[in-house]
Design an enzyme around this catalytic site. Structure first.
Site, PDB file in Angstrom:
ATOM      1  N   LYS A 178      23.251  55.890  31.902  1.00 10.12           N
ATOM      2  CA  LYS A 178      23.202  55.970  30.441  1.00 10.12           C
ATOM      3  C   LYS A 178      22.057  55.107  29.930  1.00 10.12           C
ATOM      4  CE  LYS A 178      26.090  55.385  26.312  1.00 10.12           C
ATOM      5  NZ  LYS A 178      27.438  55.027  25.785  1.00 10.12           N
ATOM      6  N   SER A 229      29.848  58.495  22.784  1.00 13.27           N
ATOM      7  CA  SER A 229      28.398  58.508  22.750  1.00 13.27           C
ATOM      8  C   SER A 229      27.741  58.865  24.079  1.00 13.27           C
ATOM      9  CB  SER A 229      27.892  57.126  22.334  1.00 13.27           C
ATOM     10  OG  SER A 229      28.255  56.139  23.300  1.00 13.27           O
ATOM     11  N   SER A 263      33.849  56.216  24.015  1.00 11.56           N
ATOM     12  CA  SER A 263      32.590  56.865  24.390  1.00 11.56           C
ATOM     13  C   SER A 263      32.458  57.237  25.854  1.00 11.56           C
ATOM     14  CB  SER A 263      31.401  55.985  23.983  1.00 11.56           C
ATOM     15  OG  SER A 263      31.263  55.978  22.578  1.00 11.56           O
TER      16      SER A 263
END
Length: 493
Positions: free
Chosen positions: A80, A158, A182
């Site tokens: 990420k 997210s 998330s």
């Protein structure tokens, strides 16, 4: 052979690599090829690093030949783009950090590299991890690989890029962060497993901060066992993080085989929301039936302050974001607004140009609730509610060993469907936010499909630092569910 390599579990790939059935370079090349073929449709990666990945694979092959390879040797992962990676651009999906190249490595990614993992690149996310649909990224939205022809669905947020990459076979696993859901929400919407460990289990050092008391690094995998293996590498005490827990890291992978016989599974009555889709309620009941059949006992429990969780979160998280993002001022690093005026003009122009609409909204909310006239009315009260939510969980875990709930109130929705209504968007986190506020471990397990053929997940929550029980329950659900459905957009298809 190439397509089958992108369908392996981490355990199966590791075993085959050690048996020299194929090389780490071959495994990595298969995933590099998959990214090249599919990512133009998914936009799961902000930065691709094929050359670094293949170099890492060669190092893994050398270690495998020597017999001193780490437990993740040759396993290709997505990272990420919130984790700092030495010499590789780290953007937090924001224009303000669009050209930032860290000179240091986050502890979590350093641990993965130590164990021989191969990094394929940096995955897309909502800007600064603020979002539930991965539509606020400065690098464009991520498309859910389960999208039907002619309709783009969100992957959740997210950590939507990580979830989409793992679901589509572009990576064997990925890192994520969970501040309000998330990891778990995109895992549910993309039909994979995602684990948020206890706060402090994984170091936050080198992770671009959103809300420091809520940010939880954790793994994505296509199975519960894959998540357990990844967490075993990611976790551990870190003196560079003052909130890191100085606790031994258990054998999480071994816990997946424990079974649930004799365990008490709690059903929080407050999670039965009015208007919840019947198919989600039915899946929840099915999950409880699976656990009963496996030898567990189901117990009704109460978490009375859950109903205040979302409101408390959207005070605490923006407040901490407002404080954390104050460092982006155009002076030391990142974007600098062009101005001939004074320092205030520099700050204003830099932030106006660098931050997207959702980030600006949360900064404004956070600054407001921290202001002198409203601090006690909002922020202090929200922290008191947070303490009550933790107390509810503590009392519930005096009666049960784990809790089972739905992960999300809905399946994946269309891009653009909720982007103009922030409150409706925030409601996607209604089942996930309480575990973040309490700091307890929680994971999403793919358990079924809705009427449109889209994946739905079940959420398992456990006592602080009892990820082993969470993995055991998750693995039992996974075994009973037999979830083998795969997305339309995936490697090799």
């Amino acid at each position: 052979m190439t397509s089958s390599l992108t369908e392996l579990s981490i355990a199966a790939a590791s075993e085959a690599l050690r048996a020299r059935k194929f090389s780490a370079r071959e495994l990595t090349q298969a995933h590099v090829d998959a990214i090249a073929a599919l990512d133009s449709q998914l936009n799961a990666f902000i930065t691709q690093t094929p050359e670094l990945a293949l170099a890492g694979a060669d190092q893994a092959d050398a270690a495998l030949s020597r017999g001193d390879a780490g437990k993740l040797a040759g396993i290709p992962l997505g990272i990420k783009d919130l984790f700092c990676t030495t010499g590789v651009r780290t953007t937090a999906a924001s224009r303000i950090l669009g050209h930032f190249v860290p000179p240091y490595e986050s502890t979590v990614t350093a641990n993965l590299l130590r164990d021989g993992a191969v990094f394929l690149g940096k995955t897309n996310l909502d800007e600064f991890a603020m979002g539930s649909s991965n539509e606020s990224s400065a690098f464009g939205p991520v498309t859910n690989p389960w999208s039907p022809p002619g309709k783009a669905l969100v992957p959740g947020g997210s950590s939507g890029g990580s979830a989409a990459a793992v679901s589509a076979g572009l990576a064997m696993g990925a890192t994520g962060t969970d501040t309000g859901g998330s990891i778990r929400q995109p895992a549910s919407l993309c039909g994979i497993a995602g684990m948020k460990p206890t706060y402090g289990r994984c170091s936050r050092y080198g992770v671009v901060a959103f809300a420091s008391s809520l940010d939880h690094p954790g793994p994505f995998g296509r199975s519960v066992a894959d998540c357990a293996t990844l967490l075993g590498s990611m976790a551990g005490f870190d003196p560079k993080d003052s909130t890191s827990a100085d606790r031994a890291v258990p054998d999480f992978a071994a816990a997946c085989a424990r079974g649930v016989k004799g365990l008490r599974i709690g059903v929080p009555r407050e999670y039965r929301q009015d208007g919840m889709a019947q198919e989600i309620d039915a899946l929840w009941e099915q999950g409880l039936a699976w656990l009963r059949d496996a030898g567990a006992t189901v117990v009704d429990v109460s978490l009375p302050h859950t109903k205040y969780g979302l409101a408390a979160y959207y005070i605490v998280a923006p407040a901490e974001a407002s404080s954390n993002l104050a460092r982006y001022d155009g002076v030391r690093f990142g974007l600098r607004g062009q101005t001939n005026g004074d320092l205030d003009d520099l700050y204003e122009l830099t932030r106006a140009e660098g931050f997207g609409e959702e980030v600006q909204r949360r900064i404004l909310i956070g600054t407001y609730v921290l202001s002198a006239g409203y601090y006690d009315a909002y922020y202090t009260r929200a922290q008191k509610v947070r303490a009550l939510i933790l107390r509810d969980f503590t009392e519930a875990f005096g009666q049960v060993d784990a809790l089972l709930t739905p992960t999300t109130p809905n399946a994946a929705f269309a891009q653009g469907e909720k982007v103009d209504d922030p409150v409706t968007m925030y409601l996607n986190d209604v089942f996930t936010v309480p575990a973040d506020l309490a700091g307890i471990p929680a994971m999403s397990v793919p358990a079924g499909l809705d009427g449109a053929g889209l994946p739905l997940g079940l959420q398992v929550m456990g006592r602080p630092f009892d990820e082993e029980t969470v993995f055991a329950v998750g693995a039992a659900i996974e075994k009973s569910a037999g979830f083998t459905a795969r997305p339309r957009l995936r490697a090799g298809v």
